[in-house]
Design an enzyme around this catalytic site. Structure first.
Site, PDB file in Angstrom:
ATOM      1  N   CYS A   1      32.488  39.074  48.443  1.00 40.72           N
ATOM      2  CA  CYS A   1      31.574  37.840  48.110  1.00 40.72           C
ATOM      3  C   CYS A   1      32.585  36.676  48.233  1.00 40.72           C
ATOM      4  O   CYS A   1      31.962  35.593  48.581  1.00 40.72           O
ATOM      5  CB  CYS A   1      32.416  37.963  46.467  1.00 40.72           C
ATOM      6  SG  CYS A   1      31.781  39.352  45.748  1.00 40.72           S
TER       7      CYS A   1
ATOM      8  N   HIS B 136      32.586  31.302  42.899  1.00 40.55           N
ATOM      9  CA  HIS B 136      32.128  32.515  43.136  1.00 40.55           C
ATOM     10  C   HIS B 136      31.865  33.117  41.342  1.00 40.55           C
ATOM     11  O   HIS B 136      32.556  32.649  41.192  1.00 40.55           O
ATOM     12  CB  HIS B 136      32.540  33.043  43.961  1.00 40.55           C
ATOM     13  CG  HIS B 136      32.604  34.837  43.822  1.00 40.55           C
ATOM     14  ND1 HIS B 136      31.273  35.170  43.966  1.00 40.55           N
ATOM     15  CD2 HIS B 136      32.958  35.616  43.349  1.00 40.55           C
ATOM     16  CE1 HIS B 136      31.119  36.593  43.441  1.00 40.55           C
ATOM     17  NE2 HIS B 136      32.095  36.754  43.152  1.00 40.55           N
TER      18      HIS B 136
ATOM     19  N   ASN C  63      27.193  39.010  38.730  1.00 38.78           N
ATOM     20  CA  ASN C  63      27.651  38.322  40.379  1.00 38.78           C
ATOM     21  C   ASN C  63      26.776  39.043  41.537  1.00 38.78           C
ATOM     22  O   ASN C  63      26.354  40.634  41.629  1.00 38.78           O
ATOM     23  CB  ASN C  63      28.809  39.602  40.127  1.00 38.78           C
ATOM     24  CG  ASN C  63      30.031  39.334  41.432  1.00 38.78           C
ATOM     25  OD1 ASN C  63      29.130  39.001  42.255  1.00 38.78           O
ATOM     26  ND2 ASN C  63      31.204  39.848  41.593  1.00 38.78           N
TER      27      ASN C  63
HETATM   28  O1  UT7 Z   1      33.384  39.205  42.626  1.00 35.79           O
HETATM   29  C1  UT7 Z   1      34.366  40.465  43.521  1.00 35.79           C
HETATM   30  C2  UT7 Z   1      35.440  39.992  42.054  1.00 35.79           C
HETATM   31  N1  UT7 Z   1      36.268  40.728  40.547  1.00 35.79           N
HETATM   32  C3  UT7 Z   1      36.014  40.514  39.931  1.00 35.79           C
HETATM   33  O2  UT7 Z   1      36.730  39.454  39.884  1.00 35.79           O
HETATM   34  C4  UT7 Z   1      35.900  40.849  38.061  1.00 35.79           C
HETATM   35  C5  UT7 Z   1      37.121  40.374  37.963  1.00 35.79           C
HETATM   36  N2  UT7 Z   1      37.286  41.530  36.598  1.00 35.79           N
HETATM   37  C6  UT7 Z   1      36.377  41.307  35.452  1.00 35.79           C
HETATM   38  O3  UT7 Z   1      35.627  40.531  35.536  1.00 35.79           O
HETATM   39  C7  UT7 Z   1      36.572  42.164  34.692  1.00 35.79           C
HETATM   40  O4  UT7 Z   1      37.976  42.736  35.133  1.00 35.79           O
HETATM   41  C8  UT7 Z   1      36.262  42.700  33.834  1.00 35.79           C
HETATM   42  C9  UT7 Z   1      34.363  42.590  32.786  1.00 35.79           C
HETATM   43  C10 UT7 Z   1      35.400  44.098  34.865  1.00 35.79           C
HETATM   44  C11 UT7 Z   1      36.310  43.829  32.886  1.00 35.79           C
HETATM   45  O5  UT7 Z   1      37.011  42.959  31.620  1.00 35.79           O
HETATM   46  P1  UT7 Z   1      38.876  43.191  31.071  1.00 35.79           P
HETATM   47  O6  UT7 Z   1      38.708  41.624  29.789  1.00 35.79           O
HETATM   48  O7  UT7 Z   1      39.013  43.427  32.383  1.00 35.79           O
HETATM   49  O8  UT7 Z   1      38.652  44.287  30.551  1.00 35.79           O
HETATM   50  P2  UT7 Z   1      39.328  45.256  31.163  1.00 35.79           P
HETATM   51  O9  UT7 Z   1      38.896  46.299  32.244  1.00 35.79           O
HETATM   52  O10 UT7 Z   1      41.210  45.391  30.268  1.00 35.79           O
HETATM   53  O11 UT7 Z   1      39.429  46.416  29.840  1.00 35.79           O
HETATM   54  C12 UT7 Z   1      39.167  46.142  28.242  1.00 35.79           C
HETATM   55  C13 UT7 Z   1      39.320  47.276  27.475  1.00 35.79           C
HETATM   56  C14 UT7 Z   1      38.571  49.021  27.934  1.00 35.79           C
HETATM   57  O12 UT7 Z   1      39.147  49.477  26.669  1.00 35.79           O
HETATM   58  P3  UT7 Z   1      40.652  49.950  25.580  1.00 35.79           P
HETATM   59  O13 UT7 Z   1      41.052  50.796  27.352  1.00 35.79           O
HETATM   60  O14 UT7 Z   1      40.358  48.144  25.310  1.00 35.79           O
HETATM   61  O15 UT7 Z   1      40.290  50.668  25.030  1.00 35.79           O
HETATM   62  C15 UT7 Z   1      37.693  48.805  28.429  1.00 35.79           C
HETATM   63  O16 UT7 Z   1      37.841  50.164  28.616  1.00 35.79           O
HETATM   64  O17 UT7 Z   1      37.437  46.560  27.320  1.00 35.79           O
HETATM   65  C16 UT7 Z   1      36.777  48.090  27.788  1.00 35.79           C
HETATM   66  N3  UT7 Z   1      35.597  47.827  28.253  1.00 35.79           N
HETATM   67  C17 UT7 Z   1      34.284  48.041  28.338  1.00 35.79           C
HETATM   68  N4  UT7 Z   1      34.013  47.202  26.962  1.00 35.79           N
HETATM   69  C18 UT7 Z   1      32.656  47.234  26.615  1.00 35.79           C
HETATM   70  C19 UT7 Z   1      35.320  47.740  29.542  1.00 35.79           C
HETATM   71  N5  UT7 Z   1      34.226  47.603  30.102  1.00 35.79           N
HETATM   72  C20 UT7 Z   1      33.336  47.406  28.483  1.00 35.79           C
HETATM   73  C21 UT7 Z   1      32.066  47.099  28.929  1.00 35.79           C
HETATM   74  N6  UT7 Z   1      31.482  47.548  27.309  1.00 35.79           N
HETATM   75  N7  UT7 Z   1      31.683  46.923  29.456  1.00 35.79           N
END
Ligand code: UT7
Length: 334
Positions: free
Chosen positions: A117, A258, A288
């Site tokens: 990115c 970004h 993204n």
């Molecule tokens: O461009 C390169 C750089 N990349 C980035 O900057 C990406 C950075 N990361 C993110 O944008 C975020 O971490 C995500 C959007 C990918 C995830 O959001 P988060 O707030 O960090 O969620 P998490 O991974 O901590 O997950 C929280 C909960 C989990 O469930 P439990 O374990 O709390 O029951 C996940 O399984 O959300 C769940 N979850 C989802 N639920 C519904 C993860 N993805 C999804 C989804 N829909 N798509």
């Protein structure tokens, strides 16, 4: 080195494929919801390239626009560099060579870089160095991604984030310091290489049936760890580049981050004290798009008439590697 030669961003162009993949569409594919995606990422939809539309096709379209807007002849371009992690081929020939052929540029140096990115800001730093050293005069840079080609559409942690597209720019030599790219800060830390990785095919995991069965050809991301590190690193990086150049957030009409996650953008923007009007957002409609994200966002403000000649821009980005980069530059286009 000639001290009177500077590098200026002369133009911007972008291309987004036609097909829209909405959050509603994703609800039918994985266990997710429009509400969750909007709340956690700010994304409503993203664009997906057609099966027979490749990274080089999107890149070529963005390049044609950037060259026209720069008002130069193709024969004046003396270097073509493409940033992509979804090249047409792994890994030869380079997508830059294919783009050059598609737009009718030949017999000039062309190569790809891999900085995920951060690719577009890395390209700016390379173009600046080539121009300030006197080696090149008009450089075509392009960030292009068919990210959908490495996304596992059964993985809700990644498939909701990424989209396809391309953005390009012409960077030219100038003797006018007011047009010059002011500063670029680009860095990397391989300690966190496993935060964002496409394991195969490569020398670690060559193309085998096993590699495909294990889905190693798809992007893998430690989302939450990447998120936290992105906020910390980007806030530090943009604060430093402003301070180093004696500028305040209020001196910057366009903060172009970004487009990875709205919450990352908001956290960094708030830490800098940027108002809503200063922060450029395209994440809601494109998601993204990796190396294409910043030039697509720049193109958006250019086409809407917000970006005017002489406007100062602060770019910042973060991605696989891990890599990160920020840039301060005025828009030197028409
Ligand atoms: O461009 C390169 C750089 N990349 C980035 O900057 C990406 C950075 N990361 C993110 O944008 C975020 O971490 C995500 C959007 C990918 C995830 O959001 P988060 O707030 O960090 O969620 P998490 O991974 O901590 O997950 C929280 C909960 C989990 O469930 P439990 O374990 O709390 O029951 C996940 O399984 O959300 C769940 N979850 C989802 N639920 C519904 C993860 N993805 C999804 C989804 N829909 N798509």
């Amino acid at each position: 080195m000639s001290t009177s030669t500077f590098a200026a961003l002369r133009s911007i162009g972008a291309y987004a494929p036609k097909k829209v993949l909405s959050n509603k569409d994703l609800e039918a594919m994985v266990d997710t919801s429009d509400e969750w995606i909007v709340k956690r990422t700010g994304i409503s939809e993203r664009r997906i390239a057609a099966d027979n539309e490749y990274t080089s096709d999107m890149g070529a379209k963005a390049c044609e626009i950037a060259i026209t807007r720069a008002g130069i002849m193709k024969s004046e371009i003396d270097l073509v560099i493409c940033a992509t992690v979804t090249p047409d081929y792994f890994n030869m020939p380079s997508t830059a060579c294919i783009i050059s052929k598609k737009i009718g540029i030949s017999n000039v140096q062309a190569f790809d870089i891999s900085a995920a990115c951060s690719g577009f800001v890395y390209l700016l730093s390379i173009a600046k160095a080539f121009i300030e050293s006197g080696m090149k005069k008009n450089i075509l840079i392009v960030g292009a991604e068919k990210f959908s080609s490495i996304v596992d559409y059964t993985d809700r942690g990644t498939c909701i984030l990424f989209g396809d597209g391309a953005g390009a720019a012409v960077v030219s030599a100038t003797s006018n310091k007011a047009e010059a790219i002011v500063d670029i800060n680009a860095s990397a830390d391989g300690t966190y290489a496993d935060f964002l990785v496409t394991p195969g095919p490569g020398s670690v995991h060559p193309a085998t049936h096993k590699m495909i069965e294990e889905k190693l050809n798809f992007v893998q991301m430690k989302g939450n760890e990447t998120f936290k590190l992105a906020v910390k690193t980007l806030t530090q990086d943009v604060t430093e580049i402003l301070k180093k150049n004696n500028l305040k957030a209020s001196d910057i009409p366009h903060f172009v981050p970004h487009q990875a996650n709205y919450r990352i953008i908001k956290a960094v923007g708030d830490a800098l004290g940027m108002s809503k009007e200063q922060v450029v957002l395209t994440i809601q409609k494109y998601g993204n798009t990796s190396a294409a994200s910043i030039p697509m966002a720049l193109n958006d403000i250019y086409e809407s008439g917000r970006l005017k000649k002489g406007d100062m821009m602060l770019l910042d980005t973060f991605g696989g590697g891990l890599t990160w980069a920020s840039a301060l530059l005025p828009f030197a286009g028409k």
